[in-house]
Design an enzyme around this catalytic site. Structure first.
Site, PDB file in Angstrom:
ATOM      1  N   LYS A   1     -84.488 -18.663   8.158  1.00 41.18           N
ATOM      2  CA  LYS A   1     -83.518 -17.870   7.403  1.00 41.18           C
ATOM      3  C   LYS A   1     -83.739 -16.371   7.624  1.00 41.18           C
ATOM      4  CE  LYS A   1     -82.383 -18.940   3.226  1.00 41.18           C
ATOM      5  NZ  LYS A   1     -82.403 -19.278   1.781  1.00 41.18           N
TER       6      LYS A   1
ATOM      7  N   GLY B   1     -72.908 -19.077   0.673  1.00 40.55           N
ATOM      8  CA  GLY B   1     -73.170 -19.368   2.074  1.00 40.55           C
ATOM      9  C   GLY B   1     -74.647 -19.402   2.394  1.00 40.55           C
TER      10      GLY B   1
ATOM     11  N   THR C   1     -77.551 -18.240   5.856  1.00 38.80           N
ATOM     12  CA  THR C   1     -77.760 -17.638   7.172  1.00 38.80           C
ATOM     13  C   THR C   1     -79.086 -18.087   7.743  1.00 38.80           C
ATOM     14  OG1 THR C   1     -78.773 -15.688   6.167  1.00 38.80           O
ATOM     15  CG2 THR C   1     -76.415 -15.565   6.650  1.00 38.80           C
TER      16      THR C   1
ATOM     17  N   ASP D   1     -54.242 -33.033  11.168  1.00 38.34           N
ATOM     18  CA  ASP D   1     -54.319 -31.887  12.076  1.00 38.34           C
ATOM     19  C   ASP D   1     -55.074 -32.306  13.331  1.00 38.34           C
ATOM     20  OD1 ASP D   1     -56.708 -32.058  10.615  1.00 38.34           O
ATOM     21  OD2 ASP D   1     -57.146 -29.935  10.887  1.00 38.34           O
TER      22      ASP D   1
ATOM     23  N   ASP E   1     -57.848 -28.638   7.363  1.00 39.48           N
ATOM     24  CA  ASP E   1     -58.042 -29.977   6.796  1.00 39.48           C
ATOM     25  C   ASP E   1     -57.412 -30.096   5.419  1.00 39.48           C
ATOM     26  OD1 ASP E   1     -59.351 -31.066   8.939  1.00 39.48           O
ATOM     27  OD2 ASP E   1     -61.355 -30.602   8.203  1.00 39.48           O
TER      28      ASP E   1
ATOM     29  N   CYS F   1     -85.846 -23.800   6.799  1.00 37.99           N
ATOM     30  CA  CYS F   1     -85.682 -22.590   5.982  1.00 37.99           C
ATOM     31  C   CYS F   1     -86.526 -21.443   6.502  1.00 37.99           C
ATOM     32  CB  CYS F   1     -86.037 -22.894   4.519  1.00 37.99           C
ATOM     33  SG  CYS F   1     -84.771 -23.851   3.673  1.00 37.99           S
TER      34      CYS F   1
END
Length: 756
Positions: free
Chosen positions: A427, A547, A549, A635, A497, A424
């Site tokens: 980040k 999300g 980053t 797939d 998927d 972390c």
């Protein structure tokens, strides 16, 4: 661990792949500036070298001989390439506006885009079809190929009349080449050259005009002097002669090489332009009243002394342009002025590997034989092109050193503090992320109770009690330099998927790892990546709900997808019925293509074809095949075609089934077979083969059957269905855009892999 790579702190964006920008690209890569990222934006992957196009049309050069492969050049030099159409520029915000995609920021930009001839007035759409502009060259070549095919196929008794409007260098060369081909192949056609003046190309070189006139006369080309083409009608071309008489002549095709016109976005963007719309630049090649925007080539109006529209000026401007851009970033030298020469030497192709000199002042070259002049011209052109061609190898090299020289100057501050933390601690700052996300329009969904803008630790979504939830996650390193495109493809790959199981994707979360850069660059990269992600999510009616980053050694993206499916509509992976046919919906070869591309050995057109396929959603195919008796569906991704087919065979038991695959029926991207033959394989391809050796016969190997083991990114669906339904299914798929879908094998009643 942090790889201590030089952080990115500033962006140079080159608009267009013209001769000047190509030189800037190469020179800055060979003598780089630390911390400077270079991006080339062009709507064409291959940029033509205008001096060799007549030779190409005559059959003397291949397509690759006379085109800059922009994508491949950028890959070799370690620079970014974005294929997109430029539609505007916002100088106040320093943003390049692109068609159907996110705008791109810049600190300094250079404009070197193409031009078009001024169009003829057309009375109807049918009349417009007859008109073939010579610029832009990329579009003209496609029209030329169609014209030649039509001339070959014509069997009529009436002579087809062709017109070339404009007697500049391009018009004269095209008319000569066209008539030469007509005579060589004995096609039933004639050529007329229509010019507004008495002279050819320019008024000053009377000797060259005399030679050109004789050449046109010997070839039987009709020359209409002092004649103006007014407009194209369905029944012919309206002409006005020197006496002012207006009449109509019928032509099968009209090729226009008239006075150049500037791109419309120059004026609409508020750039300073001359009355003809060309952007005005100073002697420093700076756009007037700008300090961070340069321009060069045919698209400019050189304010100190207006120049002819000739490629030689763009070539000469390249070095001055590179120096001034370097000076802009480093501040270590003053800007240079571009000094144009009044007299331009032109070598005009006159067919049969002959050329003549056209120049406004005396030159010793004008006394050379035309065949010798062609040799001189050919050597000059080939030497120039060779400077900008990526190296090509007959077989895959064991190692290609793509490392460019180290920077002698840098934009990175001496007190730069790199992010050396992991976990972390790597980040990105909340403010960086928030500023980027606030620019995005995120689709709202009533099923999302708490989402990306609510700041909670988890997304909260609501499904009905009769619907199953599907969840999947994918992650991979960047394999292309365009972050917007990476975001699009990664999203399609992740959504696939859910589609492979018959479901509908509902929500997604995204994880980004960004390379070392300053705050401004991080904001730009997040915006580009997430704009690409949101483009696909919005088209697929999927909500972004969260999300993560972080900063790392290289760009990477991960996407988690949640979807839903009714219990009775679930498509399972396992095969259930022998005799069923195996259908594949997309071509194979992305693994080999990008393995070669990483070494700058893949043709840009081949890469474009693969990217286009990877951007195609499997949702359409899924919705179609659900109407048939599908037995087994998956797939094709990292394990390759055979790896995923093996998964469909199920566990080893009494009811297990196998597959028989017709290797020749497997659709491949054009050119992939050649890459396989040269030894280009993705790094995981051999592992895919090794994992299946226990069920394969000894004559099956990665070298002999490479398409079976090639890993795919955003590959197609593989499924089986009864033979009597195949025709209807394929017809439906093809009619709905899944044009490459085909039968590649069948299900057999024993647990075995058979390759024929």
């Amino acid at each position: 661990m942090n790889n201590k790579s030089t952080p990115i702190v500033s962006d140079l964006v080159l608009l267009g792949g013209g001769h000047a920008n190509i030189q800037v690209l190469k020179m800055l890569a060979m003598n780089p500036i630390g911390g400077l990222r270079i991006t080339l934006i062009s709507d064409q992957t291959h940029s033509p070298y205008s001096g060799m196009i007549p030779g190409y049309l005559a059959g003397y050069y291949s397509y690759e001989d006379c085109h800059f492969d922009l994508r491949r050049i950028c890959e070799e030099l370690g620079l970014r390439f974005i294929r997109a159409k430029i539609v505007g520029i916002d100088r106040q915000r320093k943003k390049i506006q692109l068609e159907n995609r996110a705008e791109v920021g810049y600190d300094c930009a250079s404009i070197n885009v193409g031009i078009e001839p001024q169009s003829l007035e057309n009375s109807s759409p049918d009349a417009a079809i007859k008109v073939v502009p010579l610029k832009p060259i990329s579009k003209f070549i496609a029209h030329w190929d169609k014209l030649i095919a039509d001339l070959k196929a014509y069997k009529g008794s009436d002579t087809l009349q062709l017109a070339v409007v404009g007697a500049g260098a391009a018009g004269v060369e095209i008319s000569i080449i066209l008539k030469m081909l007509i005579d060589q192949h004995q096609w039933n056609a004639g050529v007329s050259l229509i010019q507004r003046h008495e002279f050819l190309i320019s008024a000053k070189d009377r000797l060259a005009q005399s030679k050109l006139s004789n050449t046109l006369k010997e070839l039987g080309i009709t020359v209409l002097q002092n004649t103006q083409a007014l407009k194209e009608q369905e029944n012919g071309l309206v002409l006005k002669d020197e006496q002012g008489w207006v009449h109509t002549e019928n032509f099968f095709r009209v090729l226009t090489a008239t006075q150049a016109a500037a791109p419309q976005w120059f004026k609409s963007s508020g750039l300073p332009v001359n009355p003809d719309g060309f952007v005005k630049v100073t002697e420093k090649l700076l756009v007037e009243n700008e300090h961070d925007l340069f321009a060069a080539g045919d698209c400019i109006h050189f304010s100190p002394a207006p120049l002819k529209k000739a490629g030689v000026y763009a070539v000469r401007q390249g070095r001055v342009l590179e120096h001034n851009i370097r000076a802009f970033f480093t501040g270590k030298s003053a800007l240079k002025s571009f000094h144009s020469k009044k007299n331009v030497l032109s070598l005009i192709t006159i067919g049969e590997r002959k050329a003549l000199v056209h120049q406004d002042s005396p030159s010793i070259l004008r006394w050379m034989w035309p065949s010798l002049l062609w040799i001189v011209k050919d050597r000059i052109d080939r030497r120039f092109m060779q400077r900008f061609q990526a190296r090509t190898f007959s077989v895959k090299p064991q190692h290609v050193n793509k490392t460019m020289p180290g920077p002698k100057s840098t934009l990175v501050p001496a007190d730069w503090e790199s992010n050396t933390c992991g976990g972390c601690g790597s980040k990105l700052a909340a403010s960086t992320l928030t500023l980027s996300l606030n620019k995005l329009e995120i689709l709202k969904d009533d099923a999302v109770l708490l989402g990306v803008n609510d700041g909670e630790d988890c997304a909260l979504t609501r499904f009905s009690e009769h619907v199953l939830c599907l969840q999947s996650i994918d992650q991979f390193r960047s394999f292309i330099s365009d972050p917007y495109l990476l975001g699009q493809i990664a999203t399609q790959h992740a959504l696939s998927d859910v589609y492979a199981m018959g479901g509908i994707a509902k929500t997604a979360q995204v994880g980004l790892t960004l390379a070392a850069a300053n705050k401004k660059i991080h904001q730009e990269d997040i915006f580009q990546l997430m704009s690409g992600v949101l483009d696909i999510l919005t088209k697929s009616a999927v909500s972004l709900v969260g999300g993560h980053t972080g900063e790392g050694a290289e760009l990477a993206i991960s996407i988690a997808v949640q979807g839903e499916v009714a219990p009775e509509q679930v498509l399972r992976k396992q095969l259930t019925q022998s005799g069923n046919r195996l259908i594949l919906t997309k071509p194979i070869g992305t693994g080999a293509i990008f393995a070669a591309n990483m070494l700058a050995q893949a043709n840009g057109k081949l890469v474009d074809e693969a990217l286009s396929s990877m951007l195609e959603s499997n949702k359409t195919a899924m919705e179609i095949i659900k109407g048939f008796d599908v037995s087994g569906c998956t797939d094709i991704t990292g394990f390759g075609l055979l790896g995923h087919a093996f998964e469909m065979m199920g566990r080893k038991d009494d009811n297990a089934l196998g597959v028989k695959i017709d290797y020749q029926a497997i659709p491949l991207f054009d050119g992939v077979g050649e890459l396989f033959a040269k030894g280009y394989y993705a790094s995981i391809a051999d592992e895919n083969y090794q994992s299946l050796t226990a069920v394969l016969s000894t004559d099956v190997s990665n070298q002999k059957f490479p398409a079976l083991f090639d890993p795919q990114t955003s590959g197609g669906l593989l499924f089986s269905m009864p033979a009597d339904q195949v025709g209807a299914c394929l017809k439906n798929l093809h009619q709905n855009g899944v044009t490459k879908a085909c039968v590649i094998g069948e299900v057999i009643a024993r647990r075995e892999v058979v390759i024929v």
